[in-house]
Design a protein around this motif. Structure first.
Motif, short mmCIF file in Angstrom:
data_model
loop_
_atom_site.label_atom_id
_atom_site.label_comp_id
_atom_site.label_asym_id
_atom_site.label_seq_id
_atom_site.Cartn_x
_atom_site.Cartn_y
_atom_site.Cartn_z
N GLU A 75 -39.30 -55.05 -70.15
CA GLU A 75 -40.29 -54.62 -69.16
C GLU A 75 -41.29 -55.71 -68.80
O GLU A 75 -42.36 -55.42 -68.26
N GLU A 132 -25.83 -43.08 -73.14
CA GLU A 132 -25.45 -42.14 -72.08
C GLU A 132 -25.32 -42.84 -70.72
O GLU A 132 -25.98 -43.84 -70.47
N GLY A 133 -24.53 -42.25 -69.85
CA GLY A 133 -24.46 -42.73 -68.47
C GLY A 133 -23.40 -43.79 -68.25
O GLY A 133 -22.67 -44.16 -69.17
N ARG A 134 -23.31 -44.28 -67.02
CA ARG A 134 -22.30 -45.26 -66.65
C ARG A 134 -22.90 -46.41 -65.86
O ARG A 134 -23.87 -46.24 -65.13
N TYR A 194 -30.00 -55.81 -49.21
CA TYR A 194 -31.34 -55.20 -49.22
C TYR A 194 -31.65 -54.59 -50.59
O TYR A 194 -32.77 -54.68 -51.09
N PHE A 225 -33.98 -50.88 -53.38
CA PHE A 225 -33.75 -49.58 -52.75
C PHE A 225 -32.32 -49.41 -52.27
O PHE A 225 -31.75 -50.28 -51.63
N ASP A 233 -30.44 -44.68 -49.17
CA ASP A 233 -31.24 -43.46 -48.99
C ASP A 233 -32.55 -43.52 -49.79
O ASP A 233 -33.14 -42.49 -50.12
N PHE A 234 -32.99 -44.73 -50.10
CA PHE A 234 -34.29 -44.98 -50.71
C PHE A 234 -34.48 -44.32 -52.07
O PHE A 234 -35.57 -43.95 -52.45
N ASP A 235 -33.37 -44.21 -52.79
CA ASP A 235 -33.46 -44.03 -54.23
C ASP A 235 -33.72 -45.44 -54.75
O ASP A 235 -33.52 -46.41 -54.03
N SER A 236 -34.20 -45.56 -56.00
CA SER A 236 -34.52 -46.91 -56.47
C SER A 236 -33.59 -47.33 -57.60
O SER A 236 -32.94 -46.51 -58.24
N VAL A 237 -33.56 -48.63 -57.83
CA VAL A 237 -32.84 -49.22 -58.94
C VAL A 237 -33.37 -48.64 -60.25
O VAL A 237 -34.54 -48.26 -60.33
N GLY A 238 -32.51 -48.54 -61.27
CA GLY A 238 -32.93 -48.02 -62.57
C GLY A 238 -32.21 -48.71 -63.71
O GLY A 238 -31.35 -49.56 -63.50
N GLY A 239 -32.58 -48.34 -64.93
CA GLY A 239 -31.91 -48.85 -66.12
C GLY A 239 -31.96 -50.37 -66.23
O GLY A 239 -32.91 -51.01 -65.76
N VAL A 268 -32.78 -52.91 -63.33
CA VAL A 268 -34.13 -53.21 -62.84
C VAL A 268 -34.45 -54.69 -63.08
O VAL A 268 -34.89 -55.40 -62.17
N ALA A 269 -34.18 -55.16 -64.30
CA ALA A 269 -34.47 -56.56 -64.62
C ALA A 269 -33.56 -57.48 -63.81
O ALA A 269 -33.99 -58.55 -63.36
#
Lengths: 315, 148
Positions: free
Chosen positions: A76, A247-249, A270, A276, A279-285, A288-289
């Motif tokens: 972070e 968890e997750g993929r 972009y 983004f 549909d303007f959801d954001s990067v995660g997990g 992000v870095a």
């Protein structure tokens, strides 16, 4: 007669078979030892890298493309803190937990005393100073595709970053993965510098995208599934994989991806710039870095990555 | 005939009750709130990208949506809502509820601070949009898990 002479014949046979078995074992150990021996970068290539006039400013672009900060900066971290490569992040895997080392230019805690040859051997051959194998959690299996110029520039750039005196415990790996010599076998099976994809034409933008994704960007290390021995399933290049941290993929990023196939190349570029989705959801997990690094690149590099991702085989 | 009517009415009633129940699930409710935040972000992002002209009233409405939605958001993670309804909520939320709330509060206070002195033109919007939306990734980095 047969009974009287039978025993010595049988004994001789046993002795012969025993001898053959021992010979086979020795030969096998010899082959094992030869196969698993660390193989350094050739003297010619090391000399070629040494001869380059390195540019630390240009190395900053390589630094962001290579994603060094994603693992080696503190979790972070933001802003200039991403340039402090103090390590310490714990990467969980099926083989145990890898503890990310300090690669800041600190002379004792970091890599401040490394020579360019040692750095080249780590990046291009997965070999530590002293000659032992490095674990491929450090993505040299991608970095092996990097150019001599980029290696030299990156080393010069890392020298300019702030030093950290942080020290960390060793990796916590399960036996037999804790035995580094075995990595020679892993390299024998899975480690080469061949291209991951064959590009149809010589378009300069696509070639740049291929270089960034398959080389320094090391995208396939997380986005491509692995077999039981931790080798990439190369026929499933960038097809998505289970999240190694639980968890997750990690998503499929080929043109066949259910979630990405409607994205244009401009959408991908972009996303890498802003974080983004269309549909303007954001990067995660963990991405992000990675996206923060990609945002530091010139827009031409992000467009090249996007163009390449639109041309890889759909999976 | 009458029996069929009763059955139909009963089936319809159960259907409605199920729908109402589903809408009340915290997993669904928080997904809707986040969709609202995404839509509001999109309104501003399209202006920043130059796809839409700057419109101060629309910017203010978007910021109000973000502030209002994110105020309710952290209240929607009660025990028992860790799974189900295709939730992408990470288990880390329940392990670090205080930090999770702090991140939601920060987004809300950032949005409120911009609302107190809303951007008057595109350059003003560009100046605040980046720092505001850093909050998205900062929270999703730890607390959102993609399942596909």
């Amino acid at each position: 007669m047969a009974a009287a002479n039978g025993r010595p014949v049988a004994k001789r046979r046993v002795r012969l078979l025993g001898g053959l078995a021992v010979a086979a074992l020795i030969a096998g150990l010899g082959v094992f030892w030869a196969v698993t021996a660390p193989r350094a970068v050739s003297a010619e290539r090391l000399a070629a890298i040494e001869a380059i006039e390195a540019d630390p400013a240009r190395g900053e672009r390589v630094f962001w493309a290579g994603g060094c900060a994603s693992c080696h900066a503190e979790k972070e971290a933001s802003g200039d803190d991403r340039k402090r490569l103090s390590g310490g992040l714990r990467l969980t895997s099926d083989f145990g937990t890898f503890v990310v080392p300090n690669i800041s230019p600190h002379p004792d805690a970091g890599i401040g005393q490394w020579t360019l040859d040692q750095f080249s051997n780590a990046m291009l051959a997965g070999i530590a100073p002293g000659g032992s194998h490095l674990y491929p959690s450090f993505p040299y299996a991608s970095y092996v595709r990097m150019s001599d110029q980029d290696i030299a520039d990156l080393f010069a750039h890392i020298k300019t970053l702030p030093a950290s005196d942080a020290t960390h415990p060793d990796h916590e790996l399960k036996f037999p993965f804790s035995w580094r010599r075995l990595l020679g076998g892993w390299k024998f099976l899975f480690f080469d510098d061949a291209p991951r994809t064959e590009l149809a034409d010589g378009d300069a933008q696509l070639q740049r995208g291929q270089y960034l994704v398959e080389g320094p960007g090391h995208c396939g290390e997380c986005h491509t599934p692995r077999n039981l021995l931790g080798g990439l399933k190369t026929d499933q290049w960038l097809a998505g994989a289970p999240n190694p941290e639980g968890e997750g993929r990690v998503p499929n990023i080929t043109p066949g991806s259910p979630s990405l196939k409607s994205w244009s190349a401009a959408d991908i570029a972009y996303y890498l710039e802003s974080g983004f989705t269309p549909d303007f959801d954001s990067v995660g997990g963990s991405m992000v870095a990675v996206q923060k690094n990609m945002a530091e690149l010139p827009s031409a590099d992000r467009e090249a990555i996007a163009a390449y991702l639109k041309t890889v085989p759909a999976r | 005939m009458k029996l069929r009517l009763i059955f139909t009415a009963a089936a319809f009633g159960i259907g409605c009750a199920t729908l109402a129940f589903a809408a009340d699930e915290p997993q669904k409710e928080r997904q809707e709130l986040m969709k609202g935040v995404g839509g509001a972000t999109g309104t501003m992002a399209k202006m920043v990208k130059g796809e839409e002209p700057f419109d101060q009233a629309a910017v203010i409405a978007a910021l109000e949506t973000i502030s209002a939605n994110v105020e309710k958001f952290p209240e929607l993670f009660p025990e028992g809502s860790e799974t189900g309804m295709e939730t992408e909520a990470a288990p880390a939320i329940w392990e670090n509820m205080e930090d999770f709330r702090a991140k939601a509060d920060k987004l809300q206070s950032d949005a409120d601070a911009i609302l107190a002195d809303p951007p008057a033109d595109l350059d003003g919007l560009k100046a605040v949009f980046g720092p505001l939306t850093k909050n998205c990734g900062a929270c999703h980095e730890t607390y959102r898990i993609k399942k596909s």
